[in-house]
Design an enzyme around this catalytic site. Structure first.
Site, PDB file in Angstrom:
ATOM      1  N   GLU A   1      10.278  87.105  27.462  1.00  0.00           N
ATOM      2  CA  GLU A   1       9.826  88.403  27.738  1.00  0.00           C
ATOM      3  C   GLU A   1       9.205  88.489  28.865  1.00  0.00           C
ATOM      4  O   GLU A   1       9.243  89.631  29.842  1.00  0.00           O
ATOM      5  CB  GLU A   1       8.940  89.133  26.491  1.00  0.00           C
ATOM      6  CG  GLU A   1       9.181  90.511  26.398  1.00  0.00           C
ATOM      7  CD  GLU A   1       8.336  90.970  25.060  1.00  0.00           C
ATOM      8  OE1 GLU A   1       7.252  90.816  24.930  1.00  0.00           O
ATOM      9  OE2 GLU A   1       9.000  91.390  24.047  1.00  0.00           O
TER      10      GLU A   1
ATOM     11  N   LYS B   1      -0.513  96.858  18.929  1.00  0.00           N
ATOM     12  CA  LYS B   1      -1.112  97.463  20.093  1.00  0.00           C
ATOM     13  C   LYS B   1      -0.826  99.023  20.531  1.00  0.00           C
ATOM     14  O   LYS B   1      -1.795  99.766  20.600  1.00  0.00           O
ATOM     15  CB  LYS B   1      -0.447  96.661  21.448  1.00  0.00           C
ATOM     16  CG  LYS B   1      -1.104  97.200  22.754  1.00  0.00           C
ATOM     17  CD  LYS B   1      -0.475  96.209  23.864  1.00  0.00           C
ATOM     18  CE  LYS B   1      -1.342  96.829  25.354  1.00  0.00           C
ATOM     19  NZ  LYS B   1      -0.858  95.831  26.291  1.00  0.00           N
TER      20      LYS B   1
ATOM     21  N   LYS C   1      15.602 100.137  21.471  1.00  0.00           N
ATOM     22  CA  LYS C   1      14.560 101.010  20.542  1.00  0.00           C
ATOM     23  C   LYS C   1      15.276 102.595  20.630  1.00  0.00           C
ATOM     24  O   LYS C   1      15.369 103.153  19.562  1.00  0.00           O
ATOM     25  CB  LYS C   1      13.220 100.957  21.066  1.00  0.00           C
ATOM     26  CG  LYS C   1      12.623  99.549  20.966  1.00  0.00           C
ATOM     27  CD  LYS C   1      10.943  99.762  21.171  1.00  0.00           C
ATOM     28  CE  LYS C   1      10.310  98.472  21.301  1.00  0.00           C
ATOM     29  NZ  LYS C   1       9.038  98.640  22.110  1.00  0.00           N
TER      30      LYS C   1
ATOM     31  N   GLU D   1       8.695  99.104  13.295  1.00  0.00           N
ATOM     32  CA  GLU D   1       8.807  98.038  12.253  1.00  0.00           C
ATOM     33  C   GLU D   1       7.459  97.995  11.670  1.00  0.00           C
ATOM     34  O   GLU D   1       7.354  97.858  10.236  1.00  0.00           O
ATOM     35  CB  GLU D   1       9.287  96.641  12.860  1.00  0.00           C
ATOM     36  CG  GLU D   1      10.681  96.515  13.272  1.00  0.00           C
ATOM     37  CD  GLU D   1      10.774  96.872  14.955  1.00  0.00           C
ATOM     38  OE1 GLU D   1       9.894  97.644  15.409  1.00  0.00           O
ATOM     39  OE2 GLU D   1      11.968  96.375  15.652  1.00  0.00           O
TER      40      GLU D   1
ATOM     41  N   HIS E   1      18.706  65.545  13.678  1.00  0.00           N
ATOM     42  CA  HIS E   1      19.691  65.547  13.049  1.00  0.00           C
ATOM     43  C   HIS E   1      20.661  67.063  12.859  1.00  0.00           C
ATOM     44  O   HIS E   1      21.193  67.219  11.902  1.00  0.00           O
ATOM     45  CB  HIS E   1      19.177  65.290  11.318  1.00  0.00           C
ATOM     46  CG  HIS E   1      18.614  63.888  11.229  1.00  0.00           C
ATOM     47  ND1 HIS E   1      19.257  62.825  10.963  1.00  0.00           N
ATOM     48  CD2 HIS E   1      17.364  63.616  11.408  1.00  0.00           C
ATOM     49  CE1 HIS E   1      18.507  61.752  10.701  1.00  0.00           C
ATOM     50  NE2 HIS E   1      17.443  62.232  11.238  1.00  0.00           N
TER      51      HIS E   1
ATOM     52  N   GLY F   1       1.032  92.020  24.827  1.00  0.00           N
ATOM     53  CA  GLY F   1       1.161  91.493  23.418  1.00  0.00           C
ATOM     54  C   GLY F   1       1.289  90.081  23.253  1.00  0.00           C
ATOM     55  O   GLY F   1       0.939  89.429  22.475  1.00  0.00           O
ATOM     56  N   ARG F   2       2.255  89.817  24.101  1.00  0.00           N
ATOM     57  CA  ARG F   2       2.313  88.120  23.954  1.00  0.00           C
ATOM     58  C   ARG F   2       1.346  87.248  24.510  1.00  0.00           C
ATOM     59  O   ARG F   2       1.259  86.033  24.274  1.00  0.00           O
ATOM     60  CB  ARG F   2       3.524  87.823  24.805  1.00  0.00           C
ATOM     61  CG  ARG F   2       3.879  88.205  26.247  1.00  0.00           C
ATOM     62  CD  ARG F   2       5.114  88.288  26.566  1.00  0.00           C
ATOM     63  NE  ARG F   2       5.398  88.802  28.038  1.00  0.00           N
ATOM     64  CZ  ARG F   2       5.637  90.046  28.363  1.00  0.00           C
ATOM     65  NH1 ARG F   2       5.716  90.931  27.577  1.00  0.00           N
ATOM     66  NH2 ARG F   2       5.828  90.494  29.495  1.00  0.00           N
TER      67      ARG F   2
HETATM   68  O1  F6P Z   1       9.277  95.601  21.654  1.00  0.00           O
HETATM   69  C1  F6P Z   1       8.441  94.465  22.445  1.00  0.00           C
HETATM   70  C2  F6P Z   1       7.177  94.563  22.012  1.00  0.00           C
HETATM   71  O2  F6P Z   1       6.314  95.536  22.960  1.00  0.00           O
HETATM   72  C3  F6P Z   1       6.378  93.426  22.478  1.00  0.00           C
HETATM   73  O3  F6P Z   1       6.098  93.143  23.685  1.00  0.00           O
HETATM   74  C4  F6P Z   1       5.076  93.702  21.812  1.00  0.00           C
HETATM   75  O4  F6P Z   1       4.429  92.279  21.372  1.00  0.00           O
HETATM   76  C5  F6P Z   1       5.544  94.225  20.473  1.00  0.00           C
HETATM   77  O5  F6P Z   1       6.785  94.752  20.725  1.00  0.00           O
HETATM   78  C6  F6P Z   1       4.938  94.652  19.373  1.00  0.00           C
HETATM   79  O6  F6P Z   1       4.096  95.746  19.934  1.00  0.00           O
HETATM   80  P1  F6P Z   1       3.057  96.723  19.169  1.00  0.00           P
HETATM   81  O7  F6P Z   1       1.904  95.637  19.228  1.00  0.00           O
HETATM   82  O8  F6P Z   1       2.636  97.618  19.994  1.00  0.00           O
HETATM   83  O9  F6P Z   1       3.388  96.956  18.040  1.00  0.00           O
END
Ligand code: F6P
Length: 551
Positions: free
Chosen positions: A356, A210, A515, A216, A387, A270-271
């Site tokens: 979240e 987003k 972060k 990452e 199990h 995002g979620r």
């Molecule tokens: O760190 C949490 C978050 O902001 C989530 O809410 C989101 O889904 C994820 O990181 C990824 O964010 P982006 O789509 O901006 O890379």
């Protein structure tokens, strides 16, 4: 809309529920079943072929009435309508919350700030589906002219979990010769293992973020870019990448062509984003028809959520039961147990969706909450969980409300596996509910040939208290529409809980501190700076040890 803090009406509604809980303490779940032969009919609900059975939770008609009173006291319907009306209900980010627009296949206008978002939504969806179709048909190929055989989705959190969960769930609708893989973790092992055995000439990366700044995702995307450049040359990069983002400038800067950029909007959290261009890898995997059916399933739930009376409204009941368990019975966690192997990633998706959204300590007004907020969500597919951790579910000292999800029919031929799967699912909720008394346990042992003394010694270990609540969702088959329904149901469940607790389900400030600190620590870890002064003793000690032992 200005959200109210907990009003007297909400406080009173919770007090009435508390009194109801105390009254119910004298009745066990099996007794409630004995007392009312129509309990299943009263506490189950159908939406299409999907049936929700909450009769194995400790509720009575009075409880349900009091829960609906709670929803009314919290002005749930008004808050729900505010979301659908495009109001800026995500107050800390000053944003509307309109993921429902993404599956509004009717195209009926959905306005925010007086503007209908539907034309843009429909146009972007068409672009995505056309791109997906072109990849699937081979009309769109890599730099060397070969068809793509692997899509690698690079994203994290909502830019990974939704599409990854759905791609796994809908595997039977995939295309032969076209695989989809997902990379999320910044741990280099993840991308290294994912790329192993892949042919750069036949690999398409979909970078989903987003913000397009998430470290990452950007780190993995850069590694993927180098991999393509090394394998095929720098000029091939553009043909092997697509991007999904709200940040077009950053996508441009990364070097991804305009035609391969797909966008969504700040009013999609995002979620809650799998329904948007974020689902591009899923669209490629299952194709436009099945992706549209996935949206249609969610749209059906949206319509139901908007129009069904509260007492027969499935996501409302799910949310109210969530509050009943978390806030009235004080159960701290909630297990999601799909008896459906392909829903293996559903618990992970729901962890982000629920935790979240509901993992908040302040109300919309920024005041400390006075009630517990979201539970800890966890789970694994049955029968594997049986199990492993089911021991605790049955005999541990924590009561964990469980959701069981199971299909009536499998995609595979032959019923042997599936009959066993369903029998186990039903058996588990039955065992949690009924339990086994000391006398039953003792008599069973005596029947096996043990003496009375031996049986009485061993029986306590074989006692099941029972009375443990669970809800079962039974659906015809895990097809795209059903998956859409399931995911949308949980989304609205979370909305209901947040609306009643008076918290913001759509921000996530709790992920920020880690972060920020990681950004500050990275130079110390990388050895670009050596000065540990000012750090707490634990972090400094860990860094010193790291420097001593790293190879
Ligand atoms: O760190 C949490 C978050 O902001 C989530 O809410 C989101 O889904 C994820 O990181 C990824 O964010 P982006 O789509 O901006 O890379």
């Amino acid at each position: 809309m200005t959200a109210a803090p907990e009003t007297d009406a909400v406080t009173r509604a919770f007090e009435a529920l508390e009194a109801n809980r105390r009254a119910l303490m004298v009745m066990s779940l099996p007794e409630l079943f004995e007392e009312d032969p129509r309990r299943f009919q009263k506490f189950s609900l159908k939406l299409g072929s999907l049936l929700m059975d909450w009769s194995k939770t400790r509720v009575t008609a009075t409880t349900m009435r009091l829960l609906v009173d709670l929803a009314r006291a919290a002005r749930l319907e008004e808050k729900r309508d505010a979301m659908f009306a495009g109001q800026r209900i995500n107050t800390t980010e000053d944003r509307a919350v309109l993921h429902v627009a993404l599956r509004n296949l009717s195209g009926a206008p959905i306005l925010t700030d007086g503007r209908d978002v539907m034309p843009e939504v429909a146009a972007e969806r068409e672009r995505c589906l056309a791109f997906a179709e072109a990849v699937r048909s081979g009309a769109l190929r890599g730099a060397t002219g070969k068809r793509f055989n692997t899509i690698v989705n690079i994203g994290i959190g909502g830019s990974d979990l939704g599409p990854a969960m759905a791609a796994e769930a809908l595997k039977p609708y995939g295309k032969r010769g076209l695989a989809v893989r997902f990379v999320s973790n910044v741990d280099g092992a993840h991308i290294a293992d994912t790329l192993k055995g892949l042919d750069p000439a036949r690999t398409l990366f979909v970078v989903v973020s987003k913000t397009f700044t998430t470290v990452e995702t950007m780190t993995n995307a850069q590694t993927a870019r180098n991999w393509i450049a090394q394998g095929l040359g720098e000029e091939a990069v553009g043909r092997h990448f697509a991007a999904v983002s709200t940040n077009l400038a950053a996508v441009n800067a990364f070097g991804i062509a305009e035609a391969s950029m797909f966008r969504f909007w700040d009013w999609v959290g995002g979620r809650y984003s799998v329904w948007s261009a974020v689902g591009l890898s899923l669209m490629i995997a299952v194709g436009p028809r099945h992706f549209t059916a996935f949206l249609a399933g969610a749209e059906r739930v949206d319509q139901h959520f908007r129009t069904a009376p509260l007492k027969r409204n499935m996501p409302v009941i799910m949310g109210l039961l969530g509050l009943w368990h978390r806030n009235v019975w004080s159960y701290a966690s909630h297990a999601v147990l799909p008896y459906d192997q392909r829903l293996a990633r559903l618990p992970a998706h729901l962890q982000q969706l629920d935790m979240e959204s509901l993992g908040k300590g302040v109300t919309l007004e920024g005041k400390a909450v006075t009630r517990p907020t979201g539970p800890i969500i966890w789970g694994e597919p049955g029968t594997n969980g049986q199990h492993a951790f089911f021991q605790l579910l049955h005999q541990g000292t924590e009561v964990v409300p469980c959701d069981f999800l199971v299909a009536a029919s499998p995609h595979e031929r032959g019923r042997k596996h599936h009959d066993l799967l369903v029998a186990n699912c039903l058996a588990q909720s039955q065992a949690l509910m009924k339990g086994r008394s000391f006398e039953e346990a003792r008599d069973q042992l005596i029947a096996k040939g043990l003496s009375k003394a031996e049986a009485e010694k061993l029986a306590p270990h074989r006692v099941f208290t029972g009375d443990r609540p669970s809800t079962t969702f039974l659906y015809r088959k895990l097809d795209p529409a059903t998956l859409g329904m399931i995911v949308a149901l949980y989304e609205h469940k979370v909305f209901v809980m947040a609306a009643i607790l008076g918290i913001n389900a759509f921000d996530q400030w709790g992920v920020e501190l880690g972060k920020e600190l990681a950004t500050r620590l990275e130079p110390l870890v990388a050895g670009k700076t050596m000065d540990l002064a000012g750090l707490d003793a634990s972090t400094a000690g860990l860094l010193e040890h790291l420097r001593r032992i790293r190879v």
